[in-house]
Scaffold this motif. Structure first.
Motif, PDB file in Angstrom:
ATOM      1  N   GLU A   1       0.814  -1.188   0.000  1.00  0.00           N
ATOM      2  CA  GLU A   1       0.000   0.000   0.000  1.00  0.00           C
ATOM      3  C   GLU A   1       0.858   1.250   0.000  1.00  0.00           C
ATOM      4  OE1 GLU A   1      -3.320   0.384   2.607  1.00  0.00           O
ATOM      5  OE2 GLU A   1      -3.415  -1.783   2.896  1.00  0.00           O
ATOM      6  N   ALA A   2       0.243   2.368  -0.343  1.00  0.00           N
ATOM      7  CA  ALA A   2       0.944   3.645  -0.392  1.00  0.00           C
ATOM      8  C   ALA A   2       0.353   4.615   0.631  1.00  0.00           C
ATOM      9  CB  ALA A   2       0.827   4.242  -1.795  1.00  0.00           C
ATOM     10  N   CYS A   3       1.157   5.574   1.034  1.00  0.00           N
ATOM     11  CA  CYS A   3       0.698   6.612   1.955  1.00  0.00           C
ATOM     12  C   CYS A   3      -0.458   7.372   1.302  1.00  0.00           C
ATOM     13  CB  CYS A   3       1.848   7.569   2.259  1.00  0.00           C
ATOM     14  SG  CYS A   3       1.367   9.017   3.229  1.00  0.00           S
ATOM     15  N   PRO A   4      -1.563   7.532   2.005  1.00  0.00           N
ATOM     16  CA  PRO A   4      -2.700   8.246   1.417  1.00  0.00           C
ATOM     17  C   PRO A   4      -2.466   9.752   1.249  1.00  0.00           C
ATOM     18  CG  PRO A   4      -3.158   7.685   3.696  1.00  0.00           C
ATOM     19  CD  PRO A   4      -1.856   7.031   3.337  1.00  0.00           C
ATOM     20  N   PHE A   5      -1.402  10.271   1.840  1.00  0.00           N
ATOM     21  CA  PHE A   5      -1.135  11.706   1.770  1.00  0.00           C
ATOM     22  C   PHE A   5      -0.130  12.070   0.685  1.00  0.00           C
ATOM     23  CE2 PHE A   5      -2.430  10.684   6.085  1.00  0.00           C
ATOM     24  CZ  PHE A   5      -3.538  11.496   6.202  1.00  0.00           C
ATOM     25  N   CYS A   6       0.924  11.254   0.544  1.00  0.00           N
ATOM     26  CA  CYS A   6       1.974  11.603  -0.424  1.00  0.00           C
ATOM     27  C   CYS A   6       2.243  10.522  -1.459  1.00  0.00           C
ATOM     28  CB  CYS A   6       3.267  11.950   0.306  1.00  0.00           C
ATOM     29  SG  CYS A   6       4.122  10.507   0.997  1.00  0.00           S
ATOM     30  N   GLY A   7       1.693   9.331  -1.246  1.00  0.00           N
ATOM     31  CA  GLY A   7       1.919   8.238  -2.183  1.00  0.00           C
ATOM     32  C   GLY A   7       3.186   7.456  -1.910  1.00  0.00           C
ATOM     33  N   GLY A   8       3.921   7.818  -0.867  1.00  0.00           N
ATOM     34  CA  GLY A   8       5.158   7.114  -0.519  1.00  0.00           C
ATOM     35  C   GLY A   8       4.874   5.713   0.000  1.00  0.00           C
ATOM     36  N   ALA A   9       5.929   4.922   0.071  1.00  0.00           N
ATOM     37  CA  ALA A   9       5.817   3.549   0.559  1.00  0.00           C
ATOM     38  C   ALA A   9       5.540   3.546   2.058  1.00  0.00           C
ATOM     39  CB  ALA A   9       7.106   2.790   0.273  1.00  0.00           C
ATOM     40  N   LEU A  10       4.815   2.531   2.507  1.00  0.00           N
ATOM     41  CA  LEU A  10       4.524   2.364   3.930  1.00  0.00           C
ATOM     42  C   LEU A  10       5.370   1.238   4.493  1.00  0.00           C
ATOM     43  CD1 LEU A  10       0.621   2.621   3.878  1.00  0.00           C
ATOM     44  CD2 LEU A  10       2.260   4.409   4.492  1.00  0.00           C
ATOM     45  N   ALA A  11       5.722   1.360   5.763  1.00  0.00           N
ATOM     46  CA  ALA A  11       6.490   0.326   6.458  1.00  0.00           C
ATOM     47  C   ALA A  11       5.962   0.229   7.883  1.00  0.00           C
ATOM     48  CB  ALA A  11       7.968   0.686   6.473  1.00  0.00           C
ATOM     49  N   VAL A  12       6.140  -0.935   8.474  1.00  0.00           N
ATOM     50  CA  VAL A  12       5.741  -1.128   9.860  1.00  0.00           C
ATOM     51  C   VAL A  12       6.820  -0.505  10.735  1.00  0.00           C
ATOM     52  CG1 VAL A  12       5.225  -2.816  11.658  1.00  0.00           C
ATOM     53  CG2 VAL A  12       4.495  -3.235   9.300  1.00  0.00           C
TER      54      VAL A  12
END
Length: 124
Positions: free
Chosen positions: A1-12
């Motif tokens: 999935e991507a960050c809903p604000f900037c489109g960046g990658a998500l990590a735990v």
């Protein structure tokens, strides 16, 4: 999935799923809001901090604590909110060193390491 604000990658992360983009605006707003909470600001909403950020009024804690009343347009931010913000900012400028260090959002492990180095230097 991507960050809903900037489109960046998500990590735990340590406590939550985090955006990995260091330039993510929402991530910066969250850090700034956490900083003002750490400095003891009362009654200032996250939405106010977001508006300051989006209008390029603040990007860093240093800029935030150096704001002056003439820097903000009360027509944009509102009379009461702006007055409250500067009242709280004046109190925050007198915050303890511990509160200020917390507001810098430095990870605890780094603070502990820095404290150990300072303590060792004070022994000599």
């Amino acid at each position: 999935e991507a960050c809903p604000f900037c489109g960046g990658a998500l990590a735990v992360g340590e406590t939550a799923v985090e955006c990995t983009n260091p330039e993510c605006g929402e991530k910066q707003v969250q850090k700034l809001y956490a900083s003002i909470v750490s400095l003891g600001f009362l009654g200032i909403a996250e939405a106010f901090v977001r508006k300051l950020y989006e209008n390029n009024q603040i990007r860093t804690l240093g800029r935030l604590v150096n704001l002056q009343p003439g820097d903000l347009d009360k027509k944009i931010y509102g009379d009461k909110t702006t007055d409250l913000f500067f009242s709280e900012l004046e109190k925050a400028r007198k915050a303890s060193l511990a509160a200020f260090l917390t507001a810098l959002n430095i990870p605890m492990a780094l603070l502990e390491e820095a404290a150990a180095v300072i303590m060792e230097a004070c022994k000599s």
